[in-house]
Motif scaffolding. Structure first.
Motif, PDB file in Angstrom:
ATOM      1  N   MET A  39       4.548   2.472   4.111  1.00 28.59           N
ATOM      2  CA  MET A  39       4.212   3.004   5.433  1.00 28.59           C
ATOM      3  C   MET A  39       5.472   3.548   6.088  1.00 28.59           C
ATOM      4  O   MET A  39       6.578   3.154   5.729  1.00 28.59           O
ATOM      5  CB  MET A  39       3.628   1.904   6.320  1.00 28.59           C
ATOM      6  CG  MET A  39       2.338   1.302   5.807  1.00 28.59           C
ATOM      7  SD  MET A  39       1.617   0.140   7.003  1.00 28.59           S
ATOM      8  CE  MET A  39       0.690   1.263   8.048  1.00 28.59           C
ATOM      9  N   HIS A 199      -1.028   5.569   6.288  1.00 33.25           N
ATOM     10  CA  HIS A 199      -0.608   5.222   7.642  1.00 33.25           C
ATOM     11  C   HIS A 199      -1.644   4.329   8.295  1.00 33.25           C
ATOM     12  O   HIS A 199      -1.544   3.990   9.467  1.00 33.25           O
ATOM     13  CB  HIS A 199      -0.305   6.465   8.493  1.00 33.25           C
ATOM     14  CG  HIS A 199      -1.445   7.425   8.570  1.00 33.25           C
ATOM     15  ND1 HIS A 199      -1.349   8.717   8.120  1.00 33.25           N
ATOM     16  CD2 HIS A 199      -2.704   7.269   9.004  1.00 33.25           C
ATOM     17  CE1 HIS A 199      -2.520   9.313   8.288  1.00 33.25           C
ATOM     18  NE2 HIS A 199      -3.354   8.455   8.829  1.00 33.25           N
ATOM     19  N   ASP A 200      -2.642   3.948   7.494  1.00 39.74           N
ATOM     20  CA  ASP A 200      -3.710   3.104   8.006  1.00 39.74           C
ATOM     21  C   ASP A 200      -3.406   1.641   7.675  1.00 39.74           C
ATOM     22  O   ASP A 200      -3.465   1.222   6.520  1.00 39.74           O
ATOM     23  CB  ASP A 200      -5.023   3.555   7.353  1.00 39.74           C
ATOM     24  CG  ASP A 200      -6.223   2.878   7.983  1.00 39.74           C
ATOM     25  OD1 ASP A 200      -6.080   1.719   8.432  1.00 39.74           O
ATOM     26  OD2 ASP A 200      -7.294   3.501   8.022  1.00 39.74           O
ATOM     27  N   ALA A 201      -3.076   0.868   8.696  1.00 42.66           N
ATOM     28  CA  ALA A 201      -2.662  -0.520   8.479  1.00 42.66           C
ATOM     29  C   ALA A 201      -3.767  -1.341   7.818  1.00 42.66           C
ATOM     30  O   ALA A 201      -3.497  -2.242   7.032  1.00 42.66           O
ATOM     31  CB  ALA A 201      -2.262  -1.163   9.805  1.00 42.66           C
ATOM     32  N   ALA A 204      -3.400  -0.598   4.201  1.00 43.73           N
ATOM     33  CA  ALA A 204      -2.165  -1.189   3.669  1.00 43.73           C
ATOM     34  C   ALA A 204      -2.331  -2.697   3.475  1.00 43.73           C
ATOM     35  O   ALA A 204      -1.698  -3.294   2.612  1.00 43.73           O
ATOM     36  CB  ALA A 204      -1.000  -0.907   4.611  1.00 43.73           C
ATOM     37  N   ALA A 205      -3.205  -3.289   4.276  1.00 42.73           N
ATOM     38  CA  ALA A 205      -3.363  -4.744   4.215  1.00 42.73           C
ATOM     39  C   ALA A 205      -3.965  -5.222   2.903  1.00 42.73           C
ATOM     40  O   ALA A 205      -3.941  -6.404   2.599  1.00 42.73           O
ATOM     41  CB  ALA A 205      -4.224  -5.218   5.387  1.00 42.73           C
ATOM     42  N   ALA A 207      -2.665  -4.492   0.174  1.00 44.47           N
ATOM     43  CA  ALA A 207      -1.518  -4.592  -0.725  1.00 44.47           C
ATOM     44  C   ALA A 207      -0.904  -5.983  -0.689  1.00 44.47           C
ATOM     45  O   ALA A 207      -1.095  -6.740   0.250  1.00 44.47           O
ATOM     46  CB  ALA A 207      -0.469  -3.553  -0.329  1.00 44.47           C
ATOM     47  N   ARG A 209       2.390  -6.277  -0.892  1.00 44.17           N
ATOM     48  CA  ARG A 209       3.599  -6.064  -0.099  1.00 44.17           C
ATOM     49  C   ARG A 209       3.482  -4.748   0.621  1.00 44.17           C
ATOM     50  O   ARG A 209       2.929  -3.790   0.085  1.00 44.17           O
ATOM     51  CB  ARG A 209       4.831  -5.975  -1.023  1.00 44.17           C
ATOM     52  CG  ARG A 209       5.521  -7.302  -1.256  1.00 44.17           C
ATOM     53  CD  ARG A 209       6.818  -7.093  -1.991  1.00 44.17           C
ATOM     54  NE  ARG A 209       6.604  -6.551  -3.318  1.00 44.17           N
ATOM     55  CZ  ARG A 209       7.459  -5.758  -3.931  1.00 44.17           C
ATOM     56  NH1 ARG A 209       8.588  -5.394  -3.333  1.00 44.17           N
ATOM     57  NH2 ARG A 209       7.211  -5.311  -5.140  1.00 44.17           N
ATOM     58  N   VAL A 210       4.020  -4.701   1.824  1.00 41.69           N
ATOM     59  CA  VAL A 210       4.056  -3.446   2.567  1.00 41.69           C
ATOM     60  C   VAL A 210       5.518  -3.103   2.803  1.00 41.69           C
ATOM     61  O   VAL A 210       6.266  -3.902   3.357  1.00 41.69           O
ATOM     62  CB  VAL A 210       3.314  -3.554   3.906  1.00 41.69           C
ATOM     63  CG1 VAL A 210       3.309  -2.217   4.620  1.00 41.69           C
ATOM     64  CG2 VAL A 210       1.894  -4.048   3.689  1.00 41.69           C
ATOM     65  N   PHE A 212       8.188  -0.694   4.594  1.00 43.41           N
ATOM     66  CA  PHE A 212       8.298   0.233   5.720  1.00 43.41           C
ATOM     67  C   PHE A 212       9.501   1.135   5.507  1.00 43.41           C
ATOM     68  O   PHE A 212      10.626   0.658   5.354  1.00 43.41           O
ATOM     69  CB  PHE A 212       8.457  -0.534   7.034  1.00 43.41           C
ATOM     70  CG  PHE A 212       7.245  -1.331   7.413  1.00 43.41           C
ATOM     71  CD1 PHE A 212       6.210  -0.760   8.148  1.00 43.41           C
ATOM     72  CD2 PHE A 212       7.127  -2.654   7.028  1.00 43.41           C
ATOM     73  CE1 PHE A 212       5.084  -1.498   8.495  1.00 43.41           C
ATOM     74  CE2 PHE A 212       5.999  -3.398   7.370  1.00 43.41           C
ATOM     75  CZ  PHE A 212       4.982  -2.820   8.105  1.00 43.41           C
ATOM     76  N   ARG A 214      11.963   4.268   6.907  1.00 45.10           N
ATOM     77  CA  ARG A 214      12.363   5.037   8.088  1.00 45.10           C
ATOM     78  C   ARG A 214      13.598   5.825   7.691  1.00 45.10           C
ATOM     79  O   ARG A 214      14.550   5.245   7.160  1.00 45.10           O
ATOM     80  CB  ARG A 214      12.659   4.113   9.253  1.00 45.10           C
ATOM     81  CG  ARG A 214      12.823   4.859  10.573  1.00 45.10           C
ATOM     82  CD  ARG A 214      13.657   4.076  11.548  1.00 45.10           C
ATOM     83  NE  ARG A 214      13.000   2.858  11.989  1.00 45.10           N
ATOM     84  CZ  ARG A 214      13.660   1.805  12.474  1.00 45.10           C
ATOM     85  NH1 ARG A 214      14.977   1.833  12.546  1.00 45.10           N
ATOM     86  NH2 ARG A 214      13.010   0.735  12.852  1.00 45.10           N
ATOM     87  N   ASP A 220      12.022  -2.663   6.204  1.00 45.19           N
ATOM     88  CA  ASP A 220      11.388  -3.978   6.267  1.00 45.19           C
ATOM     89  C   ASP A 220      10.368  -4.061   5.143  1.00 45.19           C
ATOM     90  O   ASP A 220       9.882  -3.046   4.647  1.00 45.19           O
ATOM     91  CB  ASP A 220      10.688  -4.151   7.623  1.00 45.19           C
ATOM     92  CG  ASP A 220      10.357  -5.611   7.935  1.00 45.19           C
ATOM     93  OD1 ASP A 220      10.811  -6.502   7.192  1.00 45.19           O
ATOM     94  OD2 ASP A 220       9.647  -5.847   8.926  1.00 45.19           O
ATOM     95  N   SER A 222       6.869  -6.473   4.241  1.00 43.62           N
ATOM     96  CA  SER A 222       6.010  -7.572   4.650  1.00 43.62           C
ATOM     97  C   SER A 222       5.243  -8.057   3.442  1.00 43.62           C
ATOM     98  O   SER A 222       4.684  -7.282   2.693  1.00 43.62           O
ATOM     99  CB  SER A 222       5.081  -7.092   5.761  1.00 43.62           C
ATOM    100  OG  SER A 222       3.764  -7.454   5.492  1.00 43.62           O
TER     101      SER A 222
END
Ligand SMILES: Nc1ncnc2c1ncn2[C@@H]1O[C@H](COP(=O)(O)OP(=O)(O)O)[C@@H](O)[C@H]1O
Ligand SMILES: [Mg+2]
Lengths: 235, 187
Positions: A39, A199-201, A204-205, A207, A209-210, A212, A214, A220, A222
């Motif tokens: 993401m 981009h849809d949380a 992504a949930a 998965a 691991r997420v 991030f 930037r 990060d 998660s």
């Protein structure tokens, strides 16, 4: 087993004053049975990361390893074969061939490898994405959401060990989007590794691991920590 | 949402005693709202005081079941008929915290945003994992509701981050002259 490994991967575009650092030193491991979501804001390097993982682009520096093969050390022919056999890819802009039917599109990677019974496998894959009876339709005879499901069936067919998806749920309603994630999840649980840009949380949930991103960096993660030995190896 | 109305709704199915109510409450919220037995008994005694439930004779194992009264039934019907007010949800702490983070010197707001987003994402992952153990519809819907709320939080945080990128932080203001010298600065 690690199916995908990125080691200190950098990717820049252009030079001098106009240089763009799309990725700045990515280290990432995706193992069998693991689904990783990526993401990050637009322009953070998500598609670049996925293209590198799928051998569609090469890093400016660093290494990409798929199933033990360092992509940069492959001949073009070997890379093409590896992509066909081991990597399933759902592109942001679908990439269905308009002159082929849905079933032919799905069967294509198998046909190129001379696999027998590809049509039956393709029809099975289509019914898994709820497209029973659509095998003989051409892409322009299907809705955007249906085309998207064809693209997903094409990515999941065969013995793919790595499935990569860039916003695969874009044109889908929330129920179908969830169905796609369940499919991806079960493909991974059945012994593949997966990487998903979204981009849809809520998606992504699914998965383990997420990650991030930037400005081309992982800021990060998660999910469960990497294996302890992985931590020890980190610089 | 109150435990009170939850218990009333459960008693509408038939008389139950404390431990049964707790188990039924937890299973109908998918175990996401744990309740201790003390809360069940205090709520029951308030409901009894307000004549919304009444105790029945003890059963052979010494448990005292409660049943819903006509008054309780009417209260439950009223509850189902009214919308849940947003102001009943004390969920604005996060918004206030971010507003403070932006105006407090030396705070890395993007890190605050990411910390919250990571936590929301983990919550979302946990709920989603629960979803794969196919459950019954009522509890799937409870779970979906929590999933959509966590998602809304992530989307709002994405929005905050995008706004931050565009936001030119003003030079840090000196402490407002109107504040008394020894005024406490909230931490
Ligand atoms: N072919 C290219 N030439 C120049 N810049 C590029 C190219 N491809 C991507 N970029 C730049 O690299 C950065 C990352 O792009 P991308 O990976 O597509 O981001 P995302 O998918 O997260 O939106 C962006 O700043 C983008 O403009
Ligand atoms: Mg992209």
């Amino acid at each position: 087993m690690s199916v995908l490994e990125l080691r200190q991967v950098h990717r820049t575009h252009g030079t001098g004053a106009t240089i763009v650092h799309a990725l700045r030193g990515i280290d990432l491991v995706v193992r069998t049975g693991e689904l990783v979501a990526v993401m990050g804001p637009s322009g953070s390097g998500k598609s670049t990361l996925l293209n590198l993982a799928g051998g569609l682009d090469s890093p400016t520096s660093g290494e990409v390893v798929v199933d033990g093969t360092v992509l940069g050390s492959c001949s073009r022919k070997a890379l093409a074969a590896l992509r066909r056999r081991k990597i399933g890819y759902v592109f942001q802009d679908l990439n269905l061939l308009p002159s082929l039917t849905a079933a032919e599109n799905v069967a294509l990677p198998l046909d190129l490898d001379g696999v027998r019974g590809s049509r039956k496998q393709a029809l099975d894959a289509l019914s898994e994405v709820d497209l029973n009876g659509y095998g003989d339709r051409f892409p322009d005879e299907m809705s955007g959401g249906q085309q998207q499901r064809v693209a997903i069936a094409r990515a999941l067919i065969g013995e793919r060990t790595l499935v990569l998806a860039d916003e695969p749920t874009g044109a889908l309603d929330s129920q179908t989007g969830e169905a796609v994630l369940r499919l991806l999840r079960s493909k991974v649980d059945a012994g593949a590794a997966g990487m998903l840009v979204t981009h849809d949380a809520r998606h992504a949930a699914w998965a383990d691991r997420v990650v991030f991103l930037r400005d081309g960096r992982v800021v990060d993660t998660s999910g469960p920590l990497d294996q302890p030995e992985e931590l020890l190896r980190a610089p | 949402m109150s435990v009170k109305h939850g218990l009333l709704a459960l008693l509408e199915r038939g008389p139950m005693y404390g431990y049964q109510l707790r188990a039924a409450f937890e299973s109908s919220t998918g175990g996401t709202w744990p309740l201790n037995i003390g809360q069940v008994y205090t709520t029951l005694s308030r409901l009894e005081r307000d004549e919304l439930v009444r105790p029945l004779p003890e059963n052979e194992t010494g448990q005292r079941p409660f049943e819903i009264t006509d008054l309780g039934h009417a209260e439950l019907a009223k509850w189902f008929a009214s919308p849940v007010s947003r102001s009943d949800r004390p969920r604005d702490e996060l918004a206030i915290k971010l507003a403070l983070a932006i105006t407090t010197p030396g705070v890395d707001v993007r890190a605050v945003v990411q910390t919250q987003r990571g936590a929301a994402m983990r919550t979302l992952q946990e709920y989603t994992r629960l979803k794969t153990d196919v459950g019954d519809l009522p509890w799937l819907l409870v779970l979906d509701s929590m999933i959509f709320q966590a998602e809304a939080e992530v989307r709002w945080l994405d929005h905050c981050e995008a706004s931050l990128v565009r936001y030119e932080a003003p030079a840090a203001q000196p402490v407002d002259a109107d504040l008394p010298r020894d005024a406490e600065v909230p931490r």
